[in-house]
Design an enzyme around this catalytic site. Structure first.
Site, PDB file in Angstrom:
ATOM      1  N   GLU A 224       0.829  -1.204   0.000  1.00  0.00           N
ATOM      2  CA  GLU A 224       0.000   0.000   0.000  1.00  0.00           C
ATOM      3  C   GLU A 224       0.868   1.260   0.000  1.00  0.00           C
ATOM      4  O   GLU A 224       0.742   2.124   0.854  1.00  0.00           O
ATOM      5  CB  GLU A 224      -0.976  -0.028   1.180  1.00  0.00           C
ATOM      6  CG  GLU A 224      -1.904  -1.244   1.103  1.00  0.00           C
ATOM      7  CD  GLU A 224      -3.000  -1.281   2.159  1.00  0.00           C
ATOM      8  OE1 GLU A 224      -2.775  -0.783   3.262  1.00  0.00           O
ATOM      9  OE2 GLU A 224      -4.079  -1.826   1.841  1.00  0.00           O
TER      10      GLU A 224
ATOM     11  N   ASP B 297      -8.386  -9.227   3.279  1.00  0.00           N
ATOM     12  CA  ASP B 297      -8.168  -8.197   4.293  1.00  0.00           C
ATOM     13  C   ASP B 297      -9.257  -8.189   5.355  1.00  0.00           C
ATOM     14  O   ASP B 297     -10.136  -7.336   5.312  1.00  0.00           O
ATOM     15  CB  ASP B 297      -8.105  -6.825   3.603  1.00  0.00           C
ATOM     16  CG  ASP B 297      -7.615  -5.745   4.545  1.00  0.00           C
ATOM     17  OD1 ASP B 297      -7.162  -6.081   5.640  1.00  0.00           O
ATOM     18  OD2 ASP B 297      -7.690  -4.559   4.165  1.00  0.00           O
TER      19      ASP B 297
ATOM     20  N   GLU C  11     -12.657  -3.305  11.751  1.00  0.00           N
ATOM     21  CA  GLU C  11     -12.673  -2.451  10.560  1.00  0.00           C
ATOM     22  C   GLU C  11     -13.798  -2.820   9.588  1.00  0.00           C
ATOM     23  O   GLU C  11     -14.533  -1.963   9.133  1.00  0.00           O
ATOM     24  CB  GLU C  11     -11.314  -2.530   9.842  1.00  0.00           C
ATOM     25  CG  GLU C  11     -11.285  -1.740   8.544  1.00  0.00           C
ATOM     26  CD  GLU C  11      -9.919  -1.762   7.865  1.00  0.00           C
ATOM     27  OE1 GLU C  11      -8.976  -2.343   8.429  1.00  0.00           O
ATOM     28  OE2 GLU C  11      -9.816  -1.206   6.756  1.00  0.00           O
TER      29      GLU C  11
HETATM   30  O1  GCW Z   1      -7.062  -3.340   6.436  1.00  0.00           O
HETATM   31  C1  GCW Z   1      -6.232  -2.469   5.732  1.00  0.00           C
HETATM   32  C2  GCW Z   1      -6.554  -1.138   6.299  1.00  0.00           C
HETATM   33  C3  GCW Z   1      -5.382  -0.193   6.355  1.00  0.00           C
HETATM   34  C4  GCW Z   1      -4.213  -0.917   6.991  1.00  0.00           C
HETATM   35  C5  GCW Z   1      -3.848  -2.097   6.111  1.00  0.00           C
HETATM   36  C6  GCW Z   1      -2.717  -2.932   6.692  1.00  0.00           C
HETATM   37  C7  GCW Z   1      -2.544  -0.117   8.490  1.00  0.00           C
HETATM   38  O2  GCW Z   1      -7.621  -0.593   5.588  1.00  0.00           O
HETATM   39  O3  GCW Z   1      -5.784   0.915   7.114  1.00  0.00           O
HETATM   40  O4  GCW Z   1      -3.102  -0.082   7.222  1.00  0.00           O
HETATM   41  O5  GCW Z   1      -4.946  -2.952   5.991  1.00  0.00           O
HETATM   42  O6  GCW Z   1      -3.021  -3.932   7.327  1.00  0.00           O
HETATM   43  O7  GCW Z   1      -1.572  -2.597   6.507  1.00  0.00           O
END
Ligand code: GCW
Length: 683
Positions: free
Chosen positions: A290, A369, A397
């Site tokens: 990311e 995720d 989340e």
């Molecule tokens: O779940 C996603 C989140 C990000 C997060 C990323 C990760 C810390 O939306 O906010 O960043 O994963 O796990 O690195």
């Protein structure tokens, strides 16, 4: 301190005053022996004494001597033979034994630790017995944690915000200051230690500008104080680091892991850190993920990247926790062969055997995720010669953001019990995490924290159960979700009356309820981009994130098969590969994760996909409505503070569930043109 603040370390006096009189001879005397150089020993004694006083009002007489980690409550002379017997055992460092007398006269309890840490865990176990008003006679308990690393990751930023935080701001930082004067950090350490957590990374894996400086003189003195605070409760401190730190801090023009200057920079950095923090745990790293920097920039792979840091830390016994959340986040939605789910395995599996033995790969439980339903990541256990640990997200989340109730222990249990079949039947995730299946030098589980500076820590009071449950499950993955939910409910709402039983039921239903009104059958997403709470079916459908459902007028789902799809199923061992590859054998709850099917496809349940969608979404709302009523019945049995907080949030959850129901049902009715067999209202 409010009831919410105390969480499960409740300070509430027993209502049963007769019982207090009965236990007075036992709880009135505490004789401890500890190594005076171990601060953990003092913490163990303090917790025991305070715990006894808050439950019973008894102020025990305390004597402390120096010696092996041991505590006798009650009649010390009577305990002598038990103590002698236990002294002959060698316990593991974090293990403990608790034994108590039979019968009423001169009662005693002996707590014996493999070290001061073991003793601290024994004390918290004993306090759990007091908190649930369990019997104290005839105890014969022996415990050692199944997982060596039981860790928490804070996604806290130094400006005081928390990435994916749903309970206020950070308890650690505000305006680039470390909040050392705050007793919250100490109380957080107590909460974590009480469920066996032994490691914490105190800053976000996305390491921004200011946080990059945590490993410099500007902040190391404060970090050292944090490390002391946690160290007192047996918790080792880690920092998330920026892979490009040598450049960002202005020292070098590259962060190439094979560059000698870079290697020297990190070696110097490590000695600087360990000079100040001798028991520093190590680095947590999100690299090439990311848009974070990493070894790919220099044409190096992740083994090169991780090993360079590992070599810098090795001399000091430090670890590198290297995250495997590496995927292309600039995908083209038009390309149906590209599959984000494949990414971690494709990147890391070929590197097996190349990592140093103080590197641990940190792998999210699912390949996408933290969705409400995903299969277990096929990378987990697939690298026999590389230490691994599993990452769960305690913060909700994608599972209701601590507004909706969703007890994630149910989800984590399924992951822990999943049989990867990597070395034949019985190759479960829990045996991989614990280092039993492959002989990993280091392994365990980590959880992304769900706490903030809200008075009750977690926003929704019931979300505390996820933090509690994470720790308990990391300690012993064989505990059931029922045991954990009921333990937490009794500790938090007292074991008297019907509240704890009702809360337990609600928690145990909640994962399936949440799943029923959100994205169906494992397909995931369908949430508002970036925020990830409310429904938005196509929010991520034409985006760059690799998160698609491919719904059209005929059907829905992602074809991840070898024969016609992305080939993701090939990443599993044969038994699971065949199960997921075959539409007939694929479990219903994951069918849209693995297959693209017509709306008329009939599930094992006997329902079509479209009817399943309608039914679960109507039911989901009904079940939340039932909770709202059941909670109202408890109005006079719960303190008003927590009653109101929960009532309010159940109301929000009801609205959220209705919105999901109506949007999802309407969306699929319009796509498919197929009506609900039961003729319910769809817009
Ligand atoms: O779940 C996603 C989140 C990000 C997060 C990323 C990760 C810390 O939306 O906010 O960043 O994963 O796990 O690195």
């Amino acid at each position: 301190k409010s009831r919410g603040y105390q969480a499960w370390l409740t300070e509430e006096r027993w209502k049963n005053t007769a019982r207090i009189e009965t236990v007075r001879p036992l709880l009135g005397v505490v004789s401890a022996s500890v190594n005076p150089e171990q601060a953990v020993g003092a913490a163990a004694i303090e917790e025991m004494v305070n715990g006894i006083t808050s439950f019973t009002g008894i102020h025990p007489d305390v004597t402390v001597t120096s010696g092996p980690a041991l505590m006798v409550i009650g009649a010390k002379e009577k305990a002598e033979s038990v103590v002698q017997e236990l002294n002959m055992y060698t316990l593991k460092e974090e293990g403990y034994v608790i034994r108590s007398s039979r019968g009423q006269s001169s009662p005693f309890v002996v707590l014996f630790g493999g070290s001061e840490k073991g003793l601290l865990y024994a004390v918290f176990h004993f306090l759990r017995l007091l908190g649930t008003e369990a019997e104290l006679e005839n105890l014969n308990i022996a415990q050692t944690p199944r997982n060596a690393l039981r860790m928490i990751n804070q996604w806290d930023n130094m400006d005081g915000s928390v990435e994916r935080g749903y309970s206020g701001g950070s308890i650690f930082y505000r305006e680039n200051r470390v909040l050392l004067e705050s007793s919250r950090i100490r109380d957080y350490a107590r909460l974590l230690a009480s469920v066996g957590i032994n490691a914490i990374a105190v800053n976000n894996v996305n390491v921004h500008h200011e946080e990059t400086r945590l490993i410099t003189d500007a902040y190391l003195p404060d970090v050292a104080k944090l490390a002391d605070l946690f160290g007192r409760y047996g918790i080792r401190l880690f920092l998330s680091v920026n892979y490009a730190a040598p450049m960002e801090l202005g020292d070098l023009s590259t962060a190439d892991p094979l560059d000698e200057g870079v290697q020297q920079w990190w070696r110097d950095k490590a000695s600087e850190i360990y000079r100040r923090i001798p028991d520093f745990g190590g680095f947590l790293v999100k690299a090439d993920s990311e848009n974070r920097p990493g070894p790919f920039t220099y044409g190096r792979d992740h083994a090169d990247g991780a090993n360079m840091l590992a070599d810098a830390l090795a001399h000091w016994g430090g670890l590198v926790l290297w995250r495997c959340f590496v995927y292309d986040c600039h995908q083209d939605w038009r390309d149906r062969q590209m599959d984000r789910a494949r990414a971690a395995y494709d990147h890391f599996r070929p590197l097996d055997g190349r990592f140093r033995d103080n590197v641990i790969l940190q792998i999210k439980n699912g390949p996408m995720d933290f969705q409400v339903r995903e299969p277990v990541s096929p990378l987990f256990g697939a690298m026999e010669h590389t230490n691994q640990m599993m990452e769960f997200q305690i913060a909700q989340e994608y599972t209701g953001q601590q507004r909706d109730v969703c007890f994630l222990v149910s989800q984590w249990k399924q992951a822990m019990d999943f049989d990867t079949c990597l070395k034949g039947p019985g190759s479960t995730v829990k045996r991989i995490a614990s280092g039993e299946l492959h002989s990993y030098r280091y392994s365990g589980v980590t959880g992304v924290s769900n706490i903030g500076d809200d008075d009750n820590w977690t926003g929704h009071p019931l979300a505390q159960a996820n933090l509690y449950g994470f720790g308990r499950l990391a300690w012993d993955p064989d505990l059931t979700a029922e045991e954990i939910a009921s333990e937490w409910s009794k500790l938090t709402f007292t074991s008297e009356g019907r509240v704890a039983a009702m809360v337990t039921e609600l928690l145990l239903e909640s994962y399936s309820v949440y799943e029923s009104y959100t994205a169906p059958l494992g397909v995931g997403w369908m949430v508002q981009p970036h925020y990830h709470y409310a429904v938005d079916v196509d929010g991520y459908e034409y985006s760059k994130w690799g998160t698609y459902h491919f719904a059209d007028c005929y059907g829905i789902g992602v074809d991840r098969t070898i024969s016609t799809g992305t080939g993701y199923t090939s990443q599993y061992a044969p038994v699971n590969r065949e199960r997921y590859e075959s539409l007939e054998k694929c479990p219903d709850e994951l069918v849209l994760f693995f297959h693209h099917v017509p709306y008329t496809h009939v599930l094992h349940s006997g329902k079509t996909v479209i009817q399943h969608i309608y039914d679960t979404h109507f039911e989901g709302v009904e079940r939340v409505e039932a909770w709202v009523h059941r909670w109202q019945e408890l109005k006079n049995e719960v303190d008003s503070e927590r009653y109101e907080q929960i009532a309010e949030r159940l109301g929000w959850q009801e609205n959220n569930a209705k919105q999901w129901r109506d949007v999802i049902n309407t969306y699929f009715y319009r796509k498919s043109g197929i009506s609900d067999a039961r003729g319910r209202r769809i817009y």
